[in-house]
Design an enzyme around this catalytic site. Structure first.
Site, PDB file in Angstrom:
ATOM      1  N   ARG A 179      -7.146  10.734  -6.447  1.00  0.00           N
ATOM      2  CA  ARG A 179      -8.166   9.890  -6.386  1.00  0.00           C
ATOM      3  C   ARG A 179      -9.732  10.981  -6.139  1.00  0.00           C
ATOM      4  O   ARG A 179     -10.996  10.118  -6.703  1.00  0.00           O
ATOM      5  CB  ARG A 179      -8.365   9.338  -4.914  1.00  0.00           C
ATOM      6  CG  ARG A 179      -9.289   9.131  -3.959  1.00  0.00           C
ATOM      7  CD  ARG A 179      -9.042   7.203  -4.466  1.00  0.00           C
ATOM      8  NE  ARG A 179     -10.616   6.853  -3.838  1.00  0.00           N
ATOM      9  CZ  ARG A 179     -11.905   6.579  -3.636  1.00  0.00           C
ATOM     10  NH1 ARG A 179     -12.435   7.884  -4.521  1.00  0.00           N
ATOM     11  NH2 ARG A 179     -12.595   6.317  -2.947  1.00  0.00           N
ATOM     12  N   ARG A 204      -3.922   6.266  -0.047  1.00  0.00           N
ATOM     13  CA  ARG A 204      -4.240   7.554   0.924  1.00  0.00           C
ATOM     14  C   ARG A 204      -3.487   8.785   2.074  1.00  0.00           C
ATOM     15  O   ARG A 204      -4.084   9.887   1.991  1.00  0.00           O
ATOM     16  CB  ARG A 204      -5.774   7.357   1.757  1.00  0.00           C
ATOM     17  CG  ARG A 204      -7.589   7.492   0.649  1.00  0.00           C
ATOM     18  CD  ARG A 204      -7.807   6.832   0.996  1.00  0.00           C
ATOM     19  NE  ARG A 204      -7.647   5.219   2.399  1.00  0.00           N
ATOM     20  CZ  ARG A 204      -8.620   4.467   2.119  1.00  0.00           C
ATOM     21  NH1 ARG A 204      -9.195   4.794   2.799  1.00  0.00           N
ATOM     22  NH2 ARG A 204      -8.245   3.438   2.842  1.00  0.00           N
ATOM     23  N   TYR A 209     -14.465 -12.460   0.003  1.00  0.00           N
ATOM     24  CA  TYR A 209     -15.095 -11.719  -0.254  1.00  0.00           C
ATOM     25  C   TYR A 209     -16.211 -11.721  -1.398  1.00  0.00           C
ATOM     26  O   TYR A 209     -17.353 -11.239  -1.086  1.00  0.00           O
ATOM     27  CB  TYR A 209     -14.168 -10.622  -1.124  1.00  0.00           C
ATOM     28  CG  TYR A 209     -13.618  -9.433  -0.502  1.00  0.00           C
ATOM     29  CD1 TYR A 209     -13.941  -8.433   0.630  1.00  0.00           C
ATOM     30  CD2 TYR A 209     -12.099  -9.956   0.431  1.00  0.00           C
ATOM     31  CE1 TYR A 209     -13.124  -7.818   2.088  1.00  0.00           C
ATOM     32  CE2 TYR A 209     -11.220  -9.286   0.668  1.00  0.00           C
ATOM     33  CZ  TYR A 209     -11.751  -8.672   1.287  1.00  0.00           C
ATOM     34  OH  TYR A 209     -11.040  -7.414   2.300  1.00  0.00           O
ATOM     35  N   ARG A 239       0.640  -1.560   0.302  1.00  0.00           N
ATOM     36  CA  ARG A 239      -0.100  -0.342  -0.018  1.00  0.00           C
ATOM     37  C   ARG A 239       0.563   1.089   0.121  1.00  0.00           C
ATOM     38  O   ARG A 239       0.576   2.021   0.399  1.00  0.00           O
ATOM     39  CB  ARG A 239      -1.093   0.605   1.418  1.00  0.00           C
ATOM     40  CG  ARG A 239      -2.130  -0.776   1.212  1.00  0.00           C
ATOM     41  CD  ARG A 239      -3.815  -0.745   0.146  1.00  0.00           C
ATOM     42  NE  ARG A 239      -4.061  -1.730  -0.129  1.00  0.00           N
ATOM     43  CZ  ARG A 239      -5.451  -2.057   0.877  1.00  0.00           C
ATOM     44  NH1 ARG A 239      -5.714  -0.494   1.235  1.00  0.00           N
ATOM     45  NH2 ARG A 239      -6.426  -2.385   0.658  1.00  0.00           N
ATOM     46  N   ASP A 247      -6.665  -3.373  -7.509  1.00  0.00           N
ATOM     47  CA  ASP A 247      -7.502  -4.075  -6.282  1.00  0.00           C
ATOM     48  C   ASP A 247      -7.776  -5.399  -6.423  1.00  0.00           C
ATOM     49  O   ASP A 247      -7.684  -5.908  -7.725  1.00  0.00           O
ATOM     50  CB  ASP A 247      -8.569  -3.299  -5.970  1.00  0.00           C
ATOM     51  CG  ASP A 247      -9.073  -3.970  -4.559  1.00  0.00           C
ATOM     52  OD1 ASP A 247      -8.445  -2.849  -3.493  1.00  0.00           O
ATOM     53  OD2 ASP A 247      -9.732  -4.833  -4.157  1.00  0.00           O
TER      54      ASP A 247
END
Ligand code: CP3
Length: 370
Positions: free
Chosen positions: A63, A54, A176, A50, A100
């Site tokens: 973004r 952010r 998921y 990562r 992702d």
């Protein structure tokens, strides 16, 4: 004599062309690639899970303009731009393509979206038949923006930087797909595997097929190494871990190696504890990414078989300062005489000050600069 120097001259030109060709295709063996293959190098390669995200103001800006997170993933120019952002700031050895793991269920026709401030959501499936019939062309077409982002990024990267492609492992993606969102323990999914082992096996088999295809395509489009994230395998018992994490991953490694025998592959069986050594032995990966719960003695033992990557606690990076620096040095001291790449034990947390990352990378680079 004249003849001799003529051939010498041609030979030199050929060596030059070969060298330039190698540079252009990004196929030069960087220190990162060398260490993944078990060779020793002077410096410690470093990248962070990562590393794009952010915690960087320049990421938040892109973004915001892209709007939706998935739109950012599927817009090659923007995905490539945010992939390169951390390398413009820090002395990192590799970029990881911005995307992702959930683009795979999305490309299989499952509904996937990201709730602002909450995380991923999927329309849960009960069986592989809840998805549209698999069509490889459609699948690859859906993911073409990811491949284009890889091509753009590889072309923009300097030759001494490597590009990492990645995928979620079958178990983590299935979690998921069946649960429809993240969970602490995936009780629902484990219950499902006990109730419907055959239906679950079908889902895993389909995922092994498509993840292999996807990773091979990533190599074709510029990835120099691959990482497989099994973020949720830590909830499994020993038998389940072997069946749902180790065996499917081993099959993916076999298929990818059949197409690209030399591609370095990193596995990340996060929180697998007792399972790490088995995973290393049975999957055939080149390197193992280690979470912070593992003692350095376990990492050292694994270095006799594979390159290890890790395992600084991302909370120490969030804290910064002496606590972070001394643990980072301790990791380097314990591991640098055998195959080792510095990384975190999990991804950079979004509240992390970028200056902490700066100090961490400097600490690692200074370690071998003397
Ligand atoms: O720099 C990089 O590491 C590359 C980018 C990357 C992302 N996701 C971007 C992202 C990578 C390698 C991933 C992998 C991923 N995605 C994993 C495996 C690694 C892990 O963390 O265990 C998992 C489980 C996911 C699923 C996922 N995607 C979750 C759980 C979330 C929400 C988490 C959060 O922090 O909000 C995402 C969203 C996501 N993926 C973000 C980023 C930068 C944040 C989304 C945003 O910008 O709003």
């Amino acid at each position: 004599m004249i003849h001799g120097s003529y051939y010498y001259y041609i030979l030199l030109i050929n060596i030059f062309i070969y060298f330039i060709g190698g540079l252009k295709s990004g196929s030069m063996k960087t220190e990162f690639i060398k260490r993944l293959s078990g060779e020793h190098t002077d410096h410690i390669p470093v990248w962070l899970m990562r590393q794009a995200g952010r915690y960087l103001p320049e990421y938040r800006e892109v973004r915001k303009n892209a709007g939706d997170f998935l739109t950012l993933c599927y817009t090659p120019k923007l995905a490539s731009e945010v992939t390169l952002q951390p390398l413009q700031r820090f002395d990192l050895d590799a970029a990881i393509i911005f995307s992702d793991i959930l683009v795979i269920p999305h490309a299989l026709g499952q509904k996937v979206w990201f709730e602002e401030g909450e995380g991923p959501r999927l329309d849960p499936i009960q069986s592989i038949d809840d998805l549209p019939e698999f069509n490889q062309d459609k699948f690859l077409n859906h993911l073409d923006p990811v491949f284009e982002a890889l091509r753009l990024t590889r072309a923009a990267l300097p030759d001494d930087k490597s590009l990492i492609g990645f995928a979620g492992a079958p178990w983590t993606l299935a979690c998921y797909m069946i649960n429809g969102r993240g969970s602490r323990d995936y009780q629902n999914v484990r219950h499902y595997t006990f109730q419907n082992p055959d239906a679950f096996q079908n889902i895993i088999d389909r995922l092994v097929d498509v993840i292999s295809i996807y990773l091979i395509e990533k190599i074709k489009n510029g990835a120099n190494a691959l990482q497989i994230f099994d973020s949720w395998c830590g909830v499994l018992s020993v038998e389940e871990f072997d069946r749902w994490s180790v065996q499917p991953t081993a099959e993916i490694v076999r298929r990818v190696r059949k197409a690209y025998p030399d591609i370095p592959m990193i596995g990340f069986p996060r929180m697998a504890g007792y399972g790490y050594e088995d995973y290393v032995e049975k999957t055939g990966i080149n390197a193992v990414s280690c979470d912070p719960t593992l003692p350095l003695s376990t990492l050292r033992a694994m270095q006799d078989h594979v390159c290890v990557q890790g395992n600084l606690d991302n909370l120490l990076l969030l804290k910064g300062g002496d606590a972070m620096v001394s643990q980072a040095k301790k990791i380097c001291e314990a591991l640098n005489d055998k195959p080792f790449i510095f990384n975190l034990g999990h991804g950079v947390i979004k509240e992390t000050p970028p200056e902490h990352v700066e100090l961490l990378i400097k600490t690692i680079k200074d370690f071998t600069r003397g």
